[in-house]
Motif scaffolding. Structure first.
Motif, short mmCIF file in Angstrom:
data_model
loop_
_atom_site.label_atom_id
_atom_site.label_comp_id
_atom_site.label_asym_id
_atom_site.label_seq_id
_atom_site.Cartn_x
_atom_site.Cartn_y
_atom_site.Cartn_z
N ILE A 129 0.84 -1.20 0.00
CA ILE A 129 0.00 0.00 0.00
C ILE A 129 0.87 1.25 0.00
CG2 ILE A 129 -1.61 1.32 1.40
CD1 ILE A 129 -2.80 -1.29 2.33
N ILE A 130 1.90 1.26 0.86
CA ILE A 130 2.75 2.44 0.98
C ILE A 130 3.58 2.64 -0.29
CG2 ILE A 130 4.69 3.38 2.25
CD1 ILE A 130 3.47 1.95 4.70
N THR A 131 4.21 1.55 -0.75
CA THR A 131 5.04 1.68 -1.94
C THR A 131 4.20 2.14 -3.13
OG1 THR A 131 6.14 -0.23 -1.05
CG2 THR A 131 6.85 0.52 -3.19
N GLU A 132 2.98 1.60 -3.24
CA GLU A 132 2.14 2.02 -4.35
C GLU A 132 1.81 3.49 -4.26
OE1 GLU A 132 -1.24 -0.47 -4.70
OE2 GLU A 132 -0.10 -2.17 -5.45
N SER A 133 1.61 4.00 -3.03
CA SER A 133 1.26 5.42 -2.98
C SER A 133 2.50 6.29 -3.16
CB SER A 133 0.54 5.75 -1.67
OG SER A 133 1.41 5.64 -0.60
N VAL A 134 3.69 5.78 -2.83
CA VAL A 134 4.90 6.57 -3.09
C VAL A 134 5.14 6.71 -4.59
CG1 VAL A 134 7.40 6.60 -2.90
CG2 VAL A 134 6.04 6.08 -0.91
N PHE A 135 5.05 5.61 -5.32
CA PHE A 135 5.37 5.63 -6.74
C PHE A 135 4.15 5.82 -7.62
CE2 PHE A 135 8.96 3.46 -4.86
CZ PHE A 135 10.00 4.12 -5.46
N LYS A 136 3.00 6.11 -7.03
CA LYS A 136 1.76 6.36 -7.76
C LYS A 136 1.41 5.20 -8.70
CE LYS A 136 2.02 10.82 -6.42
NZ LYS A 136 3.10 10.58 -5.46
N VAL A 137 1.62 3.97 -8.22
CA VAL A 137 1.16 2.80 -8.97
C VAL A 137 -0.32 2.64 -8.64
CG1 VAL A 137 1.48 0.33 -9.30
CG2 VAL A 137 3.39 1.73 -8.58
N ASN A 138 -1.20 2.61 -9.64
CA ASN A 138 -2.60 2.49 -9.26
C ASN A 138 -3.03 1.03 -9.14
OD1 ASN A 138 -2.56 2.02 -11.93
ND2 ASN A 138 -4.38 3.20 -12.42
N GLY A 139 -2.47 0.38 -8.13
CA GLY A 139 -2.82 -1.01 -7.85
C GLY A 139 -3.90 -1.08 -6.80
N ILE A 140 -4.09 -2.27 -6.20
CA ILE A 140 -5.20 -2.40 -5.25
C ILE A 140 -4.92 -1.73 -3.93
CG2 ILE A 140 -6.41 -4.40 -6.19
CD1 ILE A 140 -4.82 -6.19 -4.55
N GLY A 141 -3.63 -1.59 -3.55
CA GLY A 141 -3.34 -0.88 -2.31
C GLY A 141 -3.74 0.58 -2.41
N GLN A 142 -3.40 1.17 -3.54
CA GLN A 142 -3.77 2.56 -3.76
C GLN A 142 -5.28 2.71 -3.86
OE1 GLN A 142 -4.63 4.34 -6.76
NE2 GLN A 142 -4.02 6.40 -6.12
N LEU A 143 -5.92 1.68 -4.43
CA LEU A 143 -7.39 1.70 -4.53
C LEU A 143 -8.02 1.73 -3.14
CD1 LEU A 143 -9.78 1.40 -6.51
CD2 LEU A 143 -9.63 -1.05 -6.15
N LEU A 144 -7.45 0.96 -2.21
CA LEU A 144 -8.00 0.93 -0.85
C LEU A 144 -7.92 2.32 -0.21
CD1 LEU A 144 -9.06 -0.90 1.48
CD2 LEU A 144 -6.73 -0.92 2.31
N ILE A 145 -6.78 2.99 -0.40
CA ILE A 145 -6.63 4.34 0.17
C ILE A 145 -7.68 5.27 -0.43
CG2 ILE A 145 -5.06 6.27 0.41
CD1 ILE A 145 -3.61 4.31 1.70
N THR A 146 -7.84 5.22 -1.75
CA THR A 146 -8.82 6.09 -2.40
C THR A 146 -10.20 5.85 -1.83
OG1 THR A 146 -7.55 5.52 -4.35
CG2 THR A 146 -9.43 6.97 -4.67
N TRP A 147 -10.58 4.59 -1.70
CA TRP A 147 -11.92 4.26 -1.21
C TRP A 147 -12.09 4.67 0.25
CZ3 TRP A 147 -12.58 -1.11 -3.94
CH2 TRP A 147 -13.16 -0.88 -5.20
N LEU A 148 -11.00 4.53 1.02
CA LEU A 148 -11.09 4.92 2.43
C LEU A 148 -11.40 6.41 2.55
CD1 LEU A 148 -8.17 3.17 4.29
CD2 LEU A 148 -10.55 3.12 4.89
N PHE A 149 -10.69 7.22 1.77
CA PHE A 149 -10.91 8.65 1.87
C PHE A 149 -12.27 9.03 1.30
CE2 PHE A 149 -6.10 9.21 1.99
CZ PHE A 149 -6.12 9.20 3.36
N ALA A 150 -12.79 8.22 0.36
CA ALA A 150 -14.10 8.52 -0.22
C ALA A 150 -15.23 7.87 0.58
CB ALA A 150 -14.14 8.04 -1.66
N ASN A 151 -14.89 7.16 1.68
CA ASN A 151 -15.92 6.55 2.52
C ASN A 151 -16.77 5.55 1.75
OD1 ASN A 151 -17.16 6.11 4.87
ND2 ASN A 151 -17.94 8.18 5.15
N ASP A 152 -16.14 4.80 0.86
CA ASP A 152 -16.87 3.89 -0.03
C ASP A 152 -16.96 2.51 0.64
OD1 ASP A 152 -17.85 2.37 -2.05
OD2 ASP A 152 -16.64 3.30 -3.59
#
Lengths: 345, 322
Positions: free
Chosen positions: A286-309
């Motif tokens: 999750i962290i590595t994906e958000s550092v390098f802006k890889v839009n994988g599932i870890g980054q997807l989880l972060i996006t959904w968390l902030f969007a309350n999805d």
């Protein structure tokens, strides 16, 4: 062995159900209203209808049951349809058309099926995370073997130091550090992973390699640190055994003793550790994906968390849990297959 | 009356050549041989003193804004760049809002280490309680170990993120913005990392409670609680101490990771992870703002890991004396 595998598989089902229930209830406790962003001018009864349209009108238990049905009955139908229609493996079978337009698990944010979004994101994660895991293993095994063979040598001390560093430096520090050195100062690699990039010739393949190097390095450092420690420990345990002395006494060459006799026995615990580490690398990515802006599932989880999805978070967390249980199962079975002394009866 | 016969030589008690050494003296002398662990322990003491005593020596407020003194480089930049904007009033520079770098580093270390220590203590309490209960009380063993297995198969980081994102609002209302986050992070880290301790403690307790000294204690009528406190717990102290060091390292890294992802402490409250995350967008111009907190986190965790390595060697009687 087979009965053991089947029994473990059957036992996994209630665990999985229980975990999904716990996650669901945890999310129910969460404050936050999906209608919070809707303008205040919208009347309350309209908001109530909108909530019901999102599936929030029913009591939690019924919501959970419906989620279960969508996840384990409707989604497999969609999957089977897709496999018989488009996949290369089963495409020759007649089209099944099991899915008749029932309601699937919908994301609140995009109003599209959650599983479709996850399936879009998985290849990026698999490429980066999977490759880094393989690279990490390939580096870790020789280091572990050699530093156990020459215990307390300079190589062993240096290896211990490097693995300690790998344990201690968090990926959110190594990531920016590597970006500064290799993409800002030296300009060798891009700092952002371009997921729209299509590999169709040699140049684009080289570009793909270059953009994968940094995230793979960051993740591989962590993997290497862990696995080389286990490898070293397992080798040390086996090198002191009597059968090693016997093998040397009957005149086998040192290479055969270490690489065949000791290595094969030491691999038993290491293989299970490798299997157990696969799901945690998904979570850790999750962290590595958000550092390098890889839009994988870890980054997807972060996006959904902030969007309350909530449906998205529920499904994704459940997938993480299922992966952990699956690889625990695989590790147990592998252990039984590799080590004939272990009998599950 | 005749004289007493001379005592037979072989039956005489041997006088020990040196006074008996206590167990902890043995442990200490083995621990001293592990140079990495000594350096680690020294650094941990240093960094703890640095964040505890630091604010009394370097009295600048970490959250005071000073627009006239912003973007100051650390003093050592002057060594290779004579034109750099440096100021002895801010030896480690200041950030884009003019907050002093050194006092931020001290304040950030305070919160990071506080979270680490508190989470570690809570982890140990939960883990030891579960381990002792399931090892000592046979009826509880099955359910508690199933519970441990269940927790081990939870996806930790995703759940941490979920909990911290969703429960910050109610806790903030109850304990204030910083206090609420502190309680939340400490609880969540402890709730997700007690399982290894519990397993190790259970295994040791299971073996220990069949030993003779426990039987002796039981036969003179010692109550179970007393047996646990006086006879069992001191004997499982060494694995607990080793897992304590691991817990401290994990807690510091987890807190920094949460801060880095933007779900940690509120934005005006410095922690090392937060300072690092805030500095990443401008790290090409001001690399020291990433490096200083990053190095601080890494060195602290490295020190703790080496300390744990040394403790494991020193507390294990099989490796002692080698």
């Amino acid at each position: 062995m087979l009965t053991f595998a089947i029994r473990r598989l059957v036992l996994t089902v209630p665990t999985l159900l229980f975990i999904s229930f716990v996650i669901f209830m945890l999310l129910q406790l969460a404050p936050g209203d999906p209608m919070a962003q809707v303008p205040l001018t919208v009347p309350d009864e309209v908001k109530q209808k909108m909530r019901e349209a999102l599936g929030l009108g029913e009591p939690p238990l019924i919501q959970y049951a419906k989620w279960l049905k969508q996840m384990f009955w409707i989604e497999p139908k969609v999957l089977i349809d897709w496999m018989t229609r488009e996949s290369a493996l089963f495409g020759w079978l007649p089209d099944t058309n099991l899915y008749q337009g029932e309601l699937r698990v919908l994301s609140w944010q995009t109003r599209s099926p959650v599983m479709d979004i996850i399936v879009q994101r998985i290849p990026q994660t698999l490429w980066v995370v999977g490759l880094s895991y393989i690279v990490g293993i390939l580096i870790a095994l020789p280091i572990g073997i050699y530093s156990a063979y020459r215990q307390y040598s300079v190589f062993d001390q240096a290896g211990t130091f490097i693995t300690m560093i790998g344990f201690s430096i968090p990926p959110f520090f190594t990531g920016p550090l590597l970006i500064v050195v290799f993409s800002v100062q030296l300009g060798w690699f891009p700092s952002i992973y371009d997921t729209t990039h299509v590999v169709n010739d040699w140049d684009s393949f080289v570009f793909q390699l270059r953009q994968m190097i940094l995230p793979v390095l960051v993740l591989a450092l962590q993997t290497t640190a862990q696995i080389s420690r286990y490898m070293r420990g397992a080798m040390l345990d086996n090198l002191r055994q009597d059968y090693v002395r016997t093998a040397r006494a009957k005149g086998l060459s040192e290479a055969v003793v270490v690489m065949v006799h000791v290595l094969r026995n030491s691999m038993i615990p290491v293989v299970t550790v490798i299997a157990l580490g696969v799901p945690s690398i998904f979570g850790g990515a999750i962290i590595t994906e958000s550092v390098f802006k890889v839009n994988g599932i870890g980054q997807l989880l972060i996006t959904w968390l902030f969007a309350n999805d909530l449906p998205g978070i529920m499904t994704l967390t459940f997938i993480f849990a299922a992966l952990i249980l699956l690889f625990n199962l695989i590790a147990d079975i592998l252990y039984g297959i590799l080590d004939p002394r272990i009998r599950y009866d | 009356m005749t004289d007493a016969p001379p005592p037979i030589q072989a039956l005489q008690d041997k006088v020990p050549s040196a006074p008996p050494r206590s167990q902890w003296l043995d442990v200490w002398s083995q621990f001293r041989k592990h140079s990495g662990a000594m350096v680690g322990a020294g650094f941990l003491v240093f960094i703890t003193l640095f964040v505890l005593v630091g604010p009394y020596i370097w009295t600048l407020d970490a959250q005071a804004l000073n627009m006239r003194a912003r973007d100051i480089r650390p003093i050592y930049t002057a060594l290779w760049d004579s034109g750099a904007k440096v100021d002895w009033a801010h030896p480690l520079g200041s950030d884009n809002l003019g907050r002093d770098g050194l006092s931020q580093l001290i304040a950030g270390g305070r919160s990071s280490l506080a979270v680490g220590w508190a989470a570690m203590v809570l982890t140990l309490v939960i883990g030891t309680t579960v381990g002792v209960l399931s090892g000592f009380v046979r009826k509880l063993d099955g359910p508690l170990m199933r519970l441990t297995d269940l927790f081990l198969s939870l996806p930790i980081l995703p759940l941490l993120l979920v909990a911290v994102t969703f429960f910050r609002q109610p806790l903030r209302a109850a304990f204030g913005p910083e206090g609420g986050m502190f309680v939340l992070i400490v609880t969540v880290v402890a709730l997700t990392s007690w399982m290894p301790t519990a397993r190790i403690v259970r295994g040791d307790i299971l073996a220990l409670k069949e030993r003779e000294f426990v039987l002796a204690a039981r036969s003179i009528g010692t109550r179970p609680l007393h047996i646990i406190l006086r006879h069992l717990l001191p004997n499982v102290l060494s694995p607990i101490m080793v897992s304590a060091t691991l817990g401290l390292a994990t807690a510091i890294i987890t807190e920094s990771a949460l801060s880095f992802l933007g779900v940690g402490f509120p934005s005006d409250f410095p922690t090392w992870g937060k300072m690092l995350a805030d500095a990443v967008p401008r790290m090409e111009d001001f690399p020291e703002r990433v490096l200083l907190p990053g190095v601080a986190i890494s060195l602290t965790v490295l020190a703790v890991n080496y300390l744990g390595d040394g403790l494991r060697d020193a507390l294990d009687p099989r490796t002692r004396g080698r």
